[in-house]
Design a protein around this motif. Structure first.
Motif, PDB file in Angstrom:
ATOM      1  N   ARG A 124       3.221   0.808   3.163  1.00 15.41           N
ATOM      2  CA  ARG A 124       2.705   0.037   4.283  1.00 15.41           C
ATOM      3  C   ARG A 124       2.430  -1.355   3.741  1.00 15.41           C
ATOM      4  NH1 ARG A 124      -2.297   2.615   6.256  1.00 15.41           N
ATOM      5  NH2 ARG A 124      -1.219   3.660   7.938  1.00 15.41           N
ATOM      6  N   GLY A 125       3.100  -2.356   4.299  1.00 13.83           N
ATOM      7  CA  GLY A 125       2.925  -3.700   3.781  1.00 13.83           C
ATOM      8  C   GLY A 125       2.204  -4.580   4.775  1.00 13.83           C
ATOM      9  N   VAL A 126       1.626  -5.642   4.292  1.00 18.71           N
ATOM     10  CA  VAL A 126       0.924  -6.593   5.139  1.00 18.71           C
ATOM     11  C   VAL A 126       1.796  -7.814   5.287  1.00 18.71           C
ATOM     12  CG1 VAL A 126      -1.142  -7.983   5.432  1.00 18.71           C
ATOM     13  CG2 VAL A 126      -1.268  -5.781   4.278  1.00 18.71           C
ATOM     14  N   TYR A 185       5.704  10.814  15.011  1.00 21.18           N
ATOM     15  CA  TYR A 185       6.900  10.680  14.186  1.00 21.18           C
ATOM     16  C   TYR A 185       7.924  11.739  14.606  1.00 21.18           C
ATOM     17  CZ  TYR A 185       4.255   7.908  10.742  1.00 21.18           C
ATOM     18  OH  TYR A 185       3.511   6.940  10.100  1.00 21.18           O
ATOM     19  N   PHE A 231       7.689  12.914  -0.219  1.00 23.32           N
ATOM     20  CA  PHE A 231       7.978  11.644   0.453  1.00 23.32           C
ATOM     21  C   PHE A 231       7.104  10.535  -0.112  1.00 23.32           C
ATOM     22  CE2 PHE A 231      10.768  12.815   3.889  1.00 23.32           C
ATOM     23  CZ  PHE A 231      10.467  14.134   4.169  1.00 23.32           C
ATOM     24  N   PHE A 284       8.728   5.514   5.503  1.00 23.22           N
ATOM     25  CA  PHE A 284       8.952   6.623   4.585  1.00 23.22           C
ATOM     26  C   PHE A 284      10.319   6.531   3.917  1.00 23.22           C
ATOM     27  CE2 PHE A 284       5.474   9.590   5.108  1.00 23.22           C
ATOM     28  CZ  PHE A 284       4.889   9.181   6.297  1.00 23.22           C
ATOM     29  N   ILE A 337      -3.912   1.484  -3.466  1.00 25.58           N
ATOM     30  CA  ILE A 337      -4.318   0.356  -2.631  1.00 25.58           C
ATOM     31  C   ILE A 337      -4.482  -0.888  -3.505  1.00 25.58           C
ATOM     32  CG2 ILE A 337      -6.049  -0.524  -1.019  1.00 25.58           C
ATOM     33  CD1 ILE A 337      -4.367   1.877  -0.021  1.00 25.58           C
ATOM     34  N   PHE A 380       1.965   5.382  -0.740  1.00 27.44           N
ATOM     35  CA  PHE A 380       1.479   6.742  -0.481  1.00 27.44           C
ATOM     36  C   PHE A 380       2.527   7.753  -0.943  1.00 27.44           C
ATOM     37  CE2 PHE A 380      -1.964   5.605   2.515  1.00 27.44           C
ATOM     38  CZ  PHE A 380      -1.613   4.292   2.788  1.00 27.44           C
ATOM     39  N   LEU A 405       8.965   6.556  12.884  1.00 29.48           N
ATOM     40  CA  LEU A 405       7.804   6.343  13.738  1.00 29.48           C
ATOM     41  C   LEU A 405       8.271   6.087  15.165  1.00 29.48           C
ATOM     42  CD1 LEU A 405       4.678   5.904  13.860  1.00 29.48           C
ATOM     43  CD2 LEU A 405       5.200   3.462  13.703  1.00 29.48           C
ATOM     44  N   LYS A 431      -2.681   7.797  -2.975  1.00 28.29           N
ATOM     45  CA  LYS A 431      -2.282   6.476  -2.511  1.00 28.29           C
ATOM     46  C   LYS A 431      -2.726   5.414  -3.502  1.00 28.29           C
ATOM     47  CE  LYS A 431      -6.343   5.785   0.501  1.00 28.29           C
ATOM     48  NZ  LYS A 431      -6.784   5.611   1.923  1.00 28.29           N
ATOM     49  N   THR A 481       2.461  -4.121  12.071  1.00 22.58           N
ATOM     50  CA  THR A 481       1.365  -3.381  12.662  1.00 22.58           C
ATOM     51  C   THR A 481       0.741  -2.410  11.684  1.00 22.58           C
ATOM     52  OG1 THR A 481       2.905  -1.708  13.472  1.00 22.58           O
ATOM     53  CG2 THR A 481       2.365  -3.525  14.958  1.00 22.58           C
ATOM     54  N   GLY A 482       1.230  -2.384  10.468  1.00 27.16           N
ATOM     55  CA  GLY A 482       0.657  -1.508   9.473  1.00 27.16           C
ATOM     56  C   GLY A 482       1.255  -0.123   9.490  1.00 27.16           C
ATOM     57  N   LYS A 483       2.410   0.058  10.102  1.00 24.24           N
ATOM     58  CA  LYS A 483       2.979   1.400  10.150  1.00 24.24           C
ATOM     59  C   LYS A 483       3.548   1.781   8.794  1.00 24.24           C
ATOM     60  CE  LYS A 483       7.543  -0.029  11.839  1.00 24.24           C
ATOM     61  NZ  LYS A 483       8.455  -0.013  13.007  1.00 24.24           N
ATOM     62  N   LEU A 484       3.587   3.084   8.556  1.00 28.72           N
ATOM     63  CA  LEU A 484       4.139   3.610   7.312  1.00 28.72           C
ATOM     64  C   LEU A 484       5.656   3.676   7.402  1.00 28.72           C
ATOM     65  CD1 LEU A 484       1.873   6.640   6.288  1.00 28.72           C
ATOM     66  CD2 LEU A 484       2.247   4.557   4.992  1.00 28.72           C
ATOM     67  N   TYR A 503       0.879  -1.159   0.000  1.00 24.22           N
ATOM     68  CA  TYR A 503       0.000   0.000   0.000  1.00 24.22           C
ATOM     69  C   TYR A 503       0.924   1.219   0.000  1.00 24.22           C
ATOM     70  CZ  TYR A 503      -3.316  -3.581   1.284  1.00 24.22           C
ATOM     71  OH  TYR A 503      -4.073  -4.723   1.287  1.00 24.22           O
ATOM     72  N   ILE A 521      -5.608  -0.980   7.264  1.00 22.87           N
ATOM     73  CA  ILE A 521      -4.307  -1.033   6.608  1.00 22.87           C
ATOM     74  C   ILE A 521      -4.241  -0.053   5.440  1.00 22.87           C
ATOM     75  CG2 ILE A 521      -4.858  -2.832   4.926  1.00 22.87           C
ATOM     76  CD1 ILE A 521      -1.731  -2.918   7.060  1.00 22.87           C
TER      77      ILE A 521
END
Lengths: 116, 115
Positions: A94-96, B35, A90, A106, A51, A34, B45, A49, A101-104, A32, B100
């Motif tokens: 975000r990968g699964v 952040y 930037f 950068f 998806i 962005f 983060l 983004k 935890t789904g954090k971005l 995902y 997500i």
């Protein structure tokens, strides 16, 4: 491990010309992706983004980005640059995956300079 | 026009002092992120909350940093004691659902200088 690379620290383009800001990524599972823009002394503003679905994503201020799964890229584009587009851009992913935890994550950012 | 707010916008303090930064997420958003942005490290983060519960604070130095959400409209990031290497811009962001695919919306940041 997930990562994002923006290979150019700075991109210079003349006003009215097309611009491209490059981004490549590495994630496990579906990515995902962005793009954000940061003007001096400001927070990050969301541009667009990806998806799922159409590989060409349209966003704010005339920007678009093309998702290319085989090249693991998500380059930001605009057909005709404006001086006011000059800012720091930037890319984020975000990968699964397990333990994610789904954090971005950068990239380091690319400074876009549009000259009149 | 809903937006994330952060206070203070600028903070100059001396080494060893306590610093508290505050964030008001967009009303109705249930995820909050902290952040830190520096020239050397870029955007990192520090902590991530969903429904006020901490989900990930692995990026935060535990010995001096703490993050809390006393209620749904307030998130705080505290540094005690502060050190010169903590000088950075600290951003808060919020997201609507914790999905997500959520977009994170960023506040204007707190620029911290520790002398």
């Amino acid at each position: 491990a997930q990562s994002v690379a923006q290979p150019e620290d700075q991109v210079n383009v003349a006003e009215g010309n097309p611009l491209t800001v490059k981004c490549t990524y590495s994630v496990s599972g579906n990515p995902y992706l962005f793009w954000y823009v940061q003007y001096p002394n400001r927070g990050l503003q969301f541009l667009l983004k990806y998806i799922t679905g159409d590989n060409l994503v349209k966003g704010s201020y005339g920007f678009e980005a093309e998702f290319n799964k085989s090249q693991t890229s998500f380059h930001l584009k605009k057909p005709s640059a404006l001086v006011s587009d000059s800012a720091l851009y930037f890319c984020a992913v975000r990968g699964v995956g397990s333990g994610n935890t789904g954090k971005l994550i950068f990239g380091q950012g690319t400074t876009l300079q549009v000259k009149p | 026009d809903a937006r994330v707010t952060q206070t203070p916008r600028h903070k100059v303090t001396e080494m060893g002092q306590e610093v508290t930064m505050r964030c008001q997420p967009i009303l109705g958003h249930n995820t909050v992120f902290w952040y830190r942005q520096t020239m050397m490290q870029g955007l990192e983060l520090l902590a991530y909350f969903r429904n006020r519960a901490p989900l990930d604070d692995s990026g935060m130095p535990k010995d001096r940093f703490s993050a809390e959400m006393p209620d749904a409209t307030l998130a705080t990031l505290k540094i005690q004691p502060s050190e010169p290497r903590d000088s950075a811009v600290y951003f808060c962001a919020s997201g609507p659902s914790g999905s997500i695919t959520d977009t994170q919306y960023f506040g204007p940041g707190t620029r911290l200088t520790v002398l």
